[in-house]
Design a protein around this motif. Sequence first.
Motif, short mmCIF file in Angstrom:
data_model
loop_
_atom_site.label_atom_id
_atom_site.label_comp_id
_atom_site.label_asym_id
_atom_site.label_seq_id
_atom_site.Cartn_x
_atom_site.Cartn_y
_atom_site.Cartn_z
N LEU A 9 0.45 -1.42 -0.08
CA LEU A 9 0.10 -0.33 0.06
C LEU A 9 1.08 1.25 -0.03
O LEU A 9 1.74 1.31 0.63
N GLU A 10 0.82 2.01 -0.16
CA GLU A 10 1.06 3.02 -0.41
C GLU A 10 0.17 3.97 0.59
O GLU A 10 -0.90 5.04 0.26
N VAL A 11 0.49 4.75 1.37
CA VAL A 11 -0.55 5.78 1.78
C VAL A 11 -0.13 7.15 2.65
O VAL A 11 0.97 7.18 3.04
N VAL A 29 -4.01 5.73 9.01
CA VAL A 29 -3.72 4.97 7.68
C VAL A 29 -5.56 4.93 7.18
O VAL A 29 -6.43 5.49 8.20
N GLU A 32 -10.52 3.61 3.32
CA GLU A 32 -10.23 3.17 2.55
C GLU A 32 -8.78 1.89 2.57
O GLU A 32 -9.04 0.66 1.84
N GLN A 33 -8.30 2.10 2.97
CA GLN A 33 -6.81 1.91 3.19
C GLN A 33 -6.24 0.72 4.31
O GLN A 33 -6.74 -0.82 4.29
N SER A 34 -7.09 1.13 5.41
CA SER A 34 -7.65 0.56 7.24
C SER A 34 -8.49 -0.84 6.28
O SER A 34 -8.42 -2.20 6.40
N GLU A 36 -8.75 -2.45 3.60
CA GLU A 36 -8.19 -3.46 2.55
C GLU A 36 -7.32 -4.68 3.38
O GLU A 36 -7.15 -5.28 3.86
#
Length: 103
Positions: A9-11, A29, A32-34, A36
Motif C-alpha cells: 500500500l502507499e499511504v 492510514v 479505505e486502506q484500513s 483493505e
Amino acid sequence: MTAVEVMELEVTGEVWHWRGPAPYHFVTVPPEQSEEIREVAAEVTYGWGMIPVRGRLGATEFETALWPKDGGYVIPLKDRVRATESIELDDVVTVTLTIIERH
C-alpha cells in the motif's frame, strides 16, 4: 524466520504526535486502506491487532507494525526514520507499506 509479502500500500497522511506514556509520532492510514488491511489482518497479526510491515519513507526503509486505532490503523514513525528524512510534526508524507506474514 521468513516473511511472505501479503499486500503493498502507499499511504499519505499528516505526521502527528501522541504524548501518552510511550510518546510516538504516527501517520493515520485512511479509512479505505484500513478496510483493505482488515481483509488480511487475521492471517498476519501477531496479537493485539498489530500488523507487521516493512515501510519506506523517502529513501529510508524500516520495519514496524501497524497499530489498531479507532477502527483503523496508524503507522508509528521511529525517531531514526524521521531524523534521516528530516520529517517534522504536521508534515504530509507518503509511506510505502508492505504487509508481511512471518513464518
